[in-house]
Design a protein around this motif. Sequence first.
Motif, mmCIF file in Angstrom:
data_model
loop_
_atom_site.group_PDB
_atom_site.id
_atom_site.type_symbol
_atom_site.label_atom_id
_atom_site.label_comp_id
_atom_site.label_asym_id
_atom_site.label_seq_id
_atom_site.Cartn_x
_atom_site.Cartn_y
_atom_site.Cartn_z
ATOM 1 N N ASP A 182 -3.349 -7.537 3.322
ATOM 2 C CA ASP A 182 -4.108 -7.634 2.068
ATOM 3 C C ASP A 182 -3.333 -8.405 1.002
ATOM 4 O O ASP A 182 -3.461 -9.612 0.917
ATOM 5 C CB ASP A 182 -4.531 -6.236 1.578
ATOM 6 C CG ASP A 182 -3.471 -5.175 1.840
ATOM 7 O OD1 ASP A 182 -2.319 -5.411 1.451
ATOM 8 O OD2 ASP A 182 -3.798 -4.134 2.431
ATOM 9 N N VAL A 183 -2.520 -7.702 0.191
ATOM 10 C CA VAL A 183 -1.809 -8.385 -0.888
ATOM 11 C C VAL A 183 -0.346 -8.550 -0.493
ATOM 12 O O VAL A 183 0.038 -8.249 0.637
ATOM 13 C CB VAL A 183 -1.934 -7.599 -2.215
ATOM 14 C CG1 VAL A 183 -3.387 -7.491 -2.629
ATOM 15 C CG2 VAL A 183 -1.311 -6.212 -2.093
ATOM 16 N N ILE A 184 0.470 -9.050 -1.427
ATOM 17 C CA ILE A 184 1.892 -9.211 -1.124
ATOM 18 C C ILE A 184 2.569 -7.850 -1.158
ATOM 19 O O ILE A 184 2.360 -7.070 -2.076
ATOM 20 C CB ILE A 184 2.577 -10.147 -2.137
ATOM 21 C CG1 ILE A 184 1.860 -11.495 -2.186
ATOM 22 C CG2 ILE A 184 4.044 -10.340 -1.791
ATOM 23 C CD1 ILE A 184 2.458 -12.461 -3.204
ATOM 24 N N ASP A 231 9.822 -10.348 0.913
ATOM 25 C CA ASP A 231 8.395 -10.223 0.637
ATOM 26 C C ASP A 231 7.582 -10.451 1.904
ATOM 27 O O ASP A 231 7.986 -11.212 2.789
ATOM 28 C CB ASP A 231 7.961 -11.266 -0.409
ATOM 29 C CG ASP A 231 8.266 -10.797 -1.825
ATOM 30 O OD1 ASP A 231 8.860 -9.722 -1.978
ATOM 31 O OD2 ASP A 231 7.894 -11.517 -2.763
ATOM 32 N N VAL A 249 3.966 -11.845 2.774
ATOM 33 C CA VAL A 249 2.923 -12.590 2.081
ATOM 34 C C VAL A 249 1.725 -12.753 3.008
ATOM 35 O O VAL A 249 1.898 -13.190 4.145
ATOM 36 C CB VAL A 249 3.458 -13.989 1.676
ATOM 37 C CG1 VAL A 249 2.416 -14.753 0.882
ATOM 38 C CG2 VAL A 249 4.745 -13.856 0.873
ATOM 39 N N PRO A 250 0.517 -12.397 2.538
ATOM 40 C CA PRO A 250 -0.652 -12.586 3.400
ATOM 41 C C PRO A 250 -0.834 -14.061 3.741
ATOM 42 O O PRO A 250 -0.559 -14.940 2.927
ATOM 43 C CB PRO A 250 -1.812 -12.070 2.547
ATOM 44 C CG PRO A 250 -1.313 -12.079 1.144
ATOM 45 C CD PRO A 250 0.166 -11.854 1.223
ATOM 46 N N GLY A 251 -1.260 -14.327 4.980
ATOM 47 C CA GLY A 251 -1.515 -15.715 5.384
ATOM 48 C C GLY A 251 -0.314 -16.419 5.962
ATOM 49 O O GLY A 251 -0.397 -17.592 6.322
ATOM 50 N N ARG A 252 0.823 -15.748 6.047
ATOM 51 C CA ARG A 252 1.992 -16.354 6.690
ATOM 52 C C ARG A 252 2.913 -15.265 7.217
ATOM 53 O O ARG A 252 2.771 -14.100 6.852
ATOM 54 C CB ARG A 252 2.742 -17.264 5.727
ATOM 55 C CG ARG A 252 3.310 -16.545 4.529
ATOM 56 C CD ARG A 252 4.296 -17.409 3.776
ATOM 57 N NE ARG A 252 3.645 -18.413 2.944
ATOM 58 C CZ ARG A 252 4.296 -19.157 2.075
ATOM 59 N NH1 ARG A 252 5.596 -19.051 1.920
ATOM 60 N NH2 ARG A 252 3.652 -20.055 1.334
ATOM 61 N N CYS A 307 8.290 -0.105 -0.184
ATOM 62 C CA CYS A 307 7.643 -1.354 -0.591
ATOM 63 C C CYS A 307 8.204 -1.759 -1.941
ATOM 64 O O CYS A 307 8.224 -0.963 -2.875
ATOM 65 C CB CYS A 307 6.133 -1.185 -0.682
ATOM 66 S SG CYS A 307 5.328 -2.708 -1.258
ATOM 67 N N GLN A 336 7.335 -4.866 -3.552
ATOM 68 C CA GLN A 336 6.494 -5.780 -4.341
ATOM 69 C C GLN A 336 5.240 -5.029 -4.757
ATOM 70 O O GLN A 336 4.494 -4.542 -3.906
ATOM 71 C CB GLN A 336 6.142 -7.028 -3.520
ATOM 72 C CG GLN A 336 5.500 -8.150 -4.313
ATOM 73 C CD GLN A 336 6.402 -8.720 -5.394
ATOM 74 O OE1 GLN A 336 6.376 -8.279 -6.531
ATOM 75 N NE2 GLN A 336 7.233 -9.684 -5.038
ATOM 76 N N TYR A 337 5.003 -4.967 -6.060
ATOM 77 C CA TYR A 337 3.919 -4.162 -6.613
ATOM 78 C C TYR A 337 2.588 -4.474 -5.921
ATOM 79 O O TYR A 337 2.170 -5.631 -5.848
ATOM 80 C CB TYR A 337 3.804 -4.428 -8.118
ATOM 81 C CG TYR A 337 2.591 -3.765 -8.725
ATOM 82 C CD1 TYR A 337 2.527 -2.388 -8.841
ATOM 83 C CD2 TYR A 337 1.504 -4.517 -9.147
ATOM 84 C CE1 TYR A 337 1.417 -1.779 -9.377
ATOM 85 C CE2 TYR A 337 0.383 -3.913 -9.682
ATOM 86 C CZ TYR A 337 0.347 -2.538 -9.789
ATOM 87 O OH TYR A 337 -0.767 -1.940 -10.306
ATOM 88 N N CYS A 338 1.920 -3.404 -5.400
ATOM 89 C CA CYS A 338 0.704 -3.628 -4.623
ATOM 90 C C CYS A 338 -0.403 -2.651 -4.994
ATOM 91 O O CYS A 338 -1.342 -2.469 -4.234
ATOM 92 C CB CYS A 338 1.013 -3.548 -3.127
ATOM 93 S SG CYS A 338 1.766 -1.977 -2.660
ATOM 94 N N GLY A 339 -0.291 -1.979 -6.161
ATOM 95 C CA GLY A 339 -1.401 -1.158 -6.617
ATOM 96 C C GLY A 339 -1.136 0.331 -6.583
ATOM 97 O O GLY A 339 0.018 0.776 -6.626
ATOM 98 N N HIS A 381 1.657 2.086 -4.483
ATOM 99 C CA HIS A 381 2.850 1.260 -4.278
ATOM 100 C C HIS A 381 4.102 2.135 -4.156
ATOM 101 O O HIS A 381 4.931 1.944 -3.268
ATOM 102 C CB HIS A 381 2.974 0.295 -5.453
ATOM 103 C CG HIS A 381 4.260 -0.448 -5.544
ATOM 104 N ND1 HIS A 381 4.797 -1.143 -4.484
ATOM 105 C CD2 HIS A 381 5.138 -0.613 -6.572
ATOM 106 C CE1 HIS A 381 5.938 -1.701 -4.869
ATOM 107 N NE2 HIS A 381 6.171 -1.384 -6.119
ATOM 108 N N VAL A 409 -12.034 -0.041 -2.525
ATOM 109 C CA VAL A 409 -10.758 -0.739 -2.339
ATOM 110 C C VAL A 409 -10.332 -0.867 -0.877
ATOM 111 O O VAL A 409 -9.337 -1.499 -0.575
ATOM 112 C CB VAL A 409 -9.620 -0.040 -3.125
ATOM 113 C CG1 VAL A 409 -9.830 -0.168 -4.614
ATOM 114 C CG2 VAL A 409 -9.497 1.421 -2.730
#
Lengths: 540, 330
Positions: free
Chosen positions: B159-161, B174, B176-179, B197, B199-202, B205, B306
Amino acid sequence: MTEPSAINYLTYPRGLRSWLLTLDHKRIGVMYLASVALALVLGLIFALLMRTELIAPGRTIMGEDTYNRVFTVHGAVMIFLVVIPAIPAVLGNFCLPLMLGAKDVAFPRLNLASLYLWWIGALFFLVTLAFGGLDTGWTFYTPYSTTTNTNVLAAVTGVFILGFSSIFTALNFIVSIHTLRPPGMTWRRLPLFLWGLYATGLIQVLATPVLGVTLLLLGVERILGLGIFDSALGGDPVLFQHFFWFYAHPAVYIVILPGMGIISEVIPVFSRKPIFGYRFIAYSSVAIALIGFLVWGHHMFVAGQSVLASTIFSALTFAVAIPSAVKVFNWLATMYKGSIELAAPMVYALIFLFLFGIGGLTGLFLGTLSVNVPLHNTHFVVAHFHYVIVGGAVMAMLAGLHYWWPKMFGRMYNQTWARLSALLIFVAFNMTFFPLFIMGGRGLVRRYYDYSVFLESNPEFTFYNQLASVWGYLLVTGFVSMALCLISSLWSGRPAPDNPWGAPGLEWKSSSPPPPENPPPPAQVGDPYDFTEALLPSGT
Amino acid sequence: MGCSSTTILVAVALLAGADLQRDSFWLPPPASSTAPLVDNAFLLLLGVSAFFFALIVVLGLWFVVRYRRRAGLGPAQSPSHNTALELLWTAIPLGIVALLFYEGFVGYMELRTPPKQAYEIEVVARKWSWLFSYPNGHKDENLHVPVDRPVRLVMRSEDVIHGLFIPAMRVQMDIVPGRYTRTWFRALKPGEYNLVCSQYCGTKHFDMRALVIVHPPGEFENWLADAARAAESLSPVDRGRELYRINGCWSCHSIDGTAGTGPTFKGIYGHEVQFQDGTSAVVDENYIRESILDPQAKVVRGYQPVMNTYRGVLTDEEISALIAFIKSLQ
């Protein structure tokens, strides 16, 4: 000594309308002061809420989603509404034309427009707060910011508008310094505060548009679903970080360079000595501004950026540390063999030296590639930038405010009260933020609602957080005390002489407060740090 | 800057209360082969910082006292600039930061370069849980590793970083989505360590945590074989419980009746639920299946939309096992 002249820029012309439509840089500066102070109160309320939640592990006063909104709004308000405009728009606006001996800034209407844009931007922040809040962190990282259901659009619109406010102020300062210098004021006789504002202006004009465009793209992505930063739509999340930090790192220098300018004014005056190494301090401001554009990648050492890019960014980051370090030595050398008076502005300048020292030195930890890896995204970073931004820029702002206050409002404040407030702020600041270095080093991640997962291996985190919270309340008490001291002087302070500190600068040649129309400059302007005439005891 | 100055600076760091080998005040006890590289650079920085901070404070306070303003006494004559001095105090910090840069660079190259023979584990991060996949196909919500063997993590986000951070191993990267991003470490001591975790993800987190379990020599292989075998011969309910665990369903849906980011699973099967649009339905097999594959279609009132889709993540057989598990929670 007489009562302040009945006719001055504060009293004439009268009426709300004359303030709202004024083109006078002094009034615009005062209105900015009141506006930024209100935003500061808002930001501090959110800071207190955050520190109260963290005073004990687990839920204390709010849920996790509320906490995420609270730290986001604290950061966004403090950065975009408070520290970026604080020194240029308040003290810069008030002082720059007076220091130049000019009638006003080059474009007075643009100056007023900048204030109105600030107000509109602030309004968008309030709309964000009232409708949905914002939970992205002040950094708006994608794809979180493209997918969250909080009010990202209102917030980025606010930041976009505030960006133009910032650009207008900067444009005015750059043009004013180029075109309005009086006879005799060559570039090498330009007061160092103006060098600081000039360098800052360059960054604001060159970097802020990048932020504007980036946030516009973010808005387009949210509204139209166009894939720019969101990988689910074919975009690249790391691209957003490059764009964002290309502005947001130079923004640190927007905040700190004018502060360094203030320190370069205050230390000579209260040491009765010319600034040591004028040329280095002046040119290094511009050097910092330019090199500052090339270090943004140091925010991304663990973001998936290539090893080569990280290496280059680390080297450039160390390069930008040098001019800052040398400035500190120059300020100390200015005090050497001086005649030092510990009035409130000088107390704040000393606090700046100590706290900015810690902020700068801990920046070396984060710029060091290997050490950055375990410190990244921890409370160590939070502590570092609070030492730089509060310990550096805000303390410099307070030094400048206490320095120019008698000129701005024609009243002297109580020195003992002001100095005790400064002492409380100094002690409380360290007790609040130093524990964050320790917890961060031991792994406490930032933006954590609850630190329970760390307590098994680090039971002392509860104590450190309590320390930070309780002293955080005292820090705010110190700020309140400082403000009350200044505000009460408006009624009970003794009238200020024209030049209470015996300063050689042009801005002290006018009456206190200055008349509505700035006095014309002398036929020939001399060295702004020539103290031979100013050695008389102050206040007579 | 030569070796002698490094020695002096490290000595200063030692005086500042640190010990190079063991638990220090400033950092967690080191647990990976690369940790000492990071820690030595940290202590060097600590020494440099302590020295310069002391210099600023001592000079500042000394000047304030020594040159305080006194009646009838002006400032003494002193130069307003001194090129040689200014060059000197530019050159010294330049030398020091060059050394610091080099120390950091050497350590970073090590942290970013996994050894060729490293054991590879695939990491999936998603709001708000972790999934670790091993070469034999076993999946687990904790990171099990053998002691003293380099482990390479190949990571992706759904989903997010997110950020994988193991403080004791000095590992952070980190996701990262998509890689894919990669990191590695070699654990030195058996034991359990925090993986969080960074990196702030909601919402959760702060709670997106797993354990790094370092197995003593020879035991990792046994654990892995047993874990894979146990997963094969499970009843549908137990298989569903296993899937509930490794897919992180628990981070939003409790099984004890408490409301989380999503509704609890306890007793939900066979009960009527109200949706945001005012309609309602009885939770049956088809509703659960739809909610797993198309979570935003019917969101229970009082909850945020969500959840990510698990289309392509769970097979039909696995969804059936999950339904069986949810049915069992009455």
